[in-house]
Design a protein around this motif. Structure first.
Motif: not given
Length: 226
Positions: A71-75, A142-146, A148-152
């Motif tokens: 999540v940190w890297k994504y944001e 929404n497919k890859y990042f549905p 903002r608090v938990c990411i596969k």
């Protein structure tokens, strides 16, 4: 029936109202991460650190306790792409298709644009727009990042390719529009922060980090040449 009203005198309204003056923009006290009650808390925390001191890269890249690394890297990557739009706007003033018919960085690097059915050469300014548009589509998918608090993990693995593509915007600006690059970098420290970010989380190979923006990076380059 009487209603109990909240004490408005102690509340801090973190909102820029229409007509807010430049000197008052986002001019409110910092908020502790654990008090940020929002699904956008991580983004809010990062932007708060940047406003506080954009030159303090180590503090900006230090996550609060309890945050998933993905999540940190994504944001952070979302934030980089938003700020890169500012560099793109500046590039439009001088990075014209007639002068920059290819996306290059020095004479050794020519990048193909992946926005087409078959990757092909693109004017540098079009490559920049296409790359930021593509990054926005992926990061808002929404497919890859549905969430903002938990990411596969499978979705987190896609961040590296985005980093490699958007970094080329920095490299083109540095090698072909140096004055413009330096002006924006002095205002934001964006390339410095991005370089430290991808290095810290191993999102890019050091061989591809061709903009000599960090002091330790220059030292490493000097040792390799020796």
């Amino acid at each position: 029936m009487k209603m109990k009203m909240a004490d408005s005198s102690s509340a801090v309204l973190r909102r820029n109202r229409p007509g807010t003056k430049t000197e008052d923009w986002c001019n409110w006290s910092d908020e502790a991460f654990e008090e940020m009650d929002s699904t956008l808390a991580v983004q809010q925390f990062i932007q708060q650190a940047i406003r506080k001191d954009f030159t303090n890269i180590d503090e900006i890249l230090t996550p609060p306790e309890g945050i998933e690394e993905g999540v940190w890297k994504y944001e952070h990557l979302r934030q980089f792409c938003m700020e890169l739009n500012g560099l793109c706007v500046k590039l439009q003033t001088e990075c014209q298709p007639e002068q920059c018919s290819q996306m290059t960085a020095t004479e050794q690097w020519i990048f193909l644009c992946a926005a087409h059915k078959t990757p092909k050469e693109c004017p540098a300014i079009d490559y920049t727009r296409h790359t930021l548009d593509g990054a926005a589509c992926l990061l808002n998918s929404n497919k890859y990042f549905p969430s903002r608090v938990c990411i596969k993990e499978s979705s987190v693995n896609k961040l590296g390719s985005v980093c490699r593509r958007v970094y080329r915007i920095f490299s083109h600006a540095y090698f072909h529009h140096r004055t413009l690059f330096d002006e924006y970098e002095n205002e934001t420290y964006l390339c410095r922060r991005f370089t430290k970010f991808v290095t810290k989380y191993n999102l890019m190979s050091k061989d591809n980090l061709i903009v000599p923006i960090l002091e330790d990076q220059n030292a490493i380059d000097g040792e390799s040449e020796a």
